[in-house]
Design a protein around this motif. Sequence first.
Motif, mmCIF file in Angstrom:
data_model
loop_
_atom_site.group_PDB
_atom_site.id
_atom_site.type_symbol
_atom_site.label_atom_id
_atom_site.label_comp_id
_atom_site.label_asym_id
_atom_site.label_seq_id
_atom_site.Cartn_x
_atom_site.Cartn_y
_atom_site.Cartn_z
ATOM 1 N N ASN A 88 32.138 12.011 35.908
ATOM 2 C CA ASN A 88 31.696 11.556 37.627
ATOM 3 C C ASN A 88 30.993 13.109 38.161
ATOM 4 N N PHE A 89 29.831 13.209 38.814
ATOM 5 C CA PHE A 89 29.431 14.131 39.324
ATOM 6 C C PHE A 89 28.257 12.968 40.125
ATOM 7 N N ALA A 90 27.474 15.012 40.870
ATOM 8 C CA ALA A 90 26.478 14.664 42.097
ATOM 9 C C ALA A 90 25.895 15.255 42.330
ATOM 10 N N CYS A 91 24.423 15.129 42.435
ATOM 11 C CA CYS A 91 23.593 15.653 43.462
ATOM 12 C C CYS A 91 22.460 15.113 43.997
ATOM 13 N N GLN A 92 21.095 15.847 44.695
ATOM 14 C CA GLN A 92 20.419 15.391 45.381
ATOM 15 C C GLN A 92 19.501 14.562 44.107
ATOM 16 N N PHE B 69 21.166 11.281 48.312
ATOM 17 C CA PHE B 69 22.684 11.705 47.925
ATOM 18 C C PHE B 69 23.277 10.980 46.828
ATOM 19 N N LEU B 70 22.996 11.880 45.885
ATOM 20 C CA LEU B 70 23.650 10.199 44.410
ATOM 21 C C LEU B 70 25.223 10.888 43.766
ATOM 22 N N ILE B 71 26.045 9.973 44.345
ATOM 23 C CA ILE B 71 27.495 10.178 43.687
ATOM 24 C C ILE B 71 27.259 9.474 42.190
ATOM 25 N N PHE B 72 27.393 9.718 40.625
ATOM 26 C CA PHE B 72 27.755 9.261 40.187
ATOM 27 C C PHE B 72 29.006 8.916 39.366
ATOM 28 N N LEU B 73 29.773 7.372 38.854
ATOM 29 C CA LEU B 73 30.734 7.213 38.890
ATOM 30 C C LEU B 73 31.435 6.479 37.363
ATOM 31 N N TYR C 274 32.677 15.967 48.074
ATOM 32 C CA TYR C 274 31.110 16.009 47.683
ATOM 33 C C TYR C 274 29.960 16.340 48.988
ATOM 34 N N GLN C 275 30.160 15.985 49.523
ATOM 35 C CA GLN C 275 29.635 15.628 50.919
ATOM 36 C C GLN C 275 29.768 16.999 51.684
ATOM 37 N N HIS D 247 30.651 23.577 40.158
ATOM 38 C CA HIS D 247 32.519 22.970 39.502
ATOM 39 C C HIS D 247 32.444 22.304 41.322
ATOM 40 N N VAL D 248 33.045 21.098 40.876
ATOM 41 C CA VAL D 248 33.362 21.055 42.590
ATOM 42 C C VAL D 248 34.889 20.395 42.209
ATOM 43 N N SER D 249 35.570 20.140 43.659
ATOM 44 C CA SER D 249 36.669 19.731 43.181
ATOM 45 C C SER D 249 37.148 18.215 44.043
ATOM 46 N N ALA D 250 35.613 17.107 43.391
ATOM 47 C CA ALA D 250 35.983 16.120 44.165
ATOM 48 C C ALA D 250 36.402 15.563 42.899
ATOM 49 N N LYS D 251 37.966 14.914 43.132
ATOM 50 C CA LYS D 251 38.447 14.380 41.859
ATOM 51 C C LYS D 251 38.992 12.921 41.245
ATOM 52 N N ALA D 252 38.705 12.730 40.186
ATOM 53 C CA ALA D 252 38.709 10.547 39.990
ATOM 54 C C ALA D 252 39.399 10.740 38.618
ATOM 55 N N TYR D 253 40.020 10.270 38.241
ATOM 56 C CA TYR D 253 41.289 9.469 38.297
ATOM 57 C C TYR D 253 40.730 7.977 36.878
ATOM 58 N N HIS D 254 40.647 9.249 35.455
ATOM 59 C CA HIS D 254 40.275 7.844 34.576
ATOM 60 C C HIS D 254 40.918 7.029 34.091
ATOM 61 N N GLN D 255 40.956 5.692 33.992
ATOM 62 C CA GLN D 255 41.749 5.101 34.218
ATOM 63 C C GLN D 255 41.720 4.808 31.703
#
Length: 270
Positions: A153-157, A79-83, A97-98, A194-202
């Motif tokens: 900010n995305f993820a997938c198998q 399972f891959l999470i791209f940030l 995401y999990q 759409h998933v409520s996995a939140k990231a904050y962009h600097q």
Amino acid sequence: MISVLTIVKGRANALHNLLKGLETNSILPDQLVVVFMNEPIRELPTFPFPIRCYNIIESAHLPLAAARNLAAEKADGDFLIFLDVDCIPSETLIADYQAHQDSNALLSGEVRYLRSGATAQDDFLSAMEVFSDPDPIRSDMDVIPYSLFWSLNFACQKTIYQKIGGFDEGYKGYGAEDTDFSFSAEKMQVPLQHVSAKAYHQYHESFSPPLNHLKDIIGNANRFYQKWKKWPMEGWLKAFKNMNLIDWDERKITFKRKPADEEILAALKK
């Protein structure tokens, strides 16, 4: 097994903040894979999760697509999470995401934008919601259209990433490679969720329109049109045309002139 993946050019402070954000997550990643673009591998501090570093050199352009593909190839996780390196994960990003890791979808997380000076504040990691603003385009959307997918900010198998075909390395530098990726997902009948996995962009300086990426955008827009018979980034392309920087007909964009220094300065976001 969960792998977090990020690609980097410069941005040493941003990468450190991303690492600190991962360290505070309610669930730690099983590994972080970092790919440095057009620069040597940098030594990173020790964190409570394994970090594996690679680099890729393509001197003429920033190899965004190839770097993401290399990170996915080297990742051990299923399972891959791209940030994006400019993104700091919220404390629950990995857990959020999990909860969807068995989905056969392309998972699109949320992004909020930290204001200038936010990361200089004491204990800013605990106050990122206060120091940030919502995405002006996507924040009120429960369903994200493929045309608005963004690779921040995305993820997938891993098997879904492979089914989509990864990122098209024919895109060189900045622009359209992430929209192409989502269009490929749609073509392969991979749902976009759409998933409520939140990231904050600097915060960092940026240009609107992005005159600093003019030639890359021209080349990538032409490639996108050849594949999909649609134009990406139309707002930027219209701005370039109005500034007499490009010729743009129904089937092709051609470069006319470089923007003047004062035009670039005027495009700098305040």
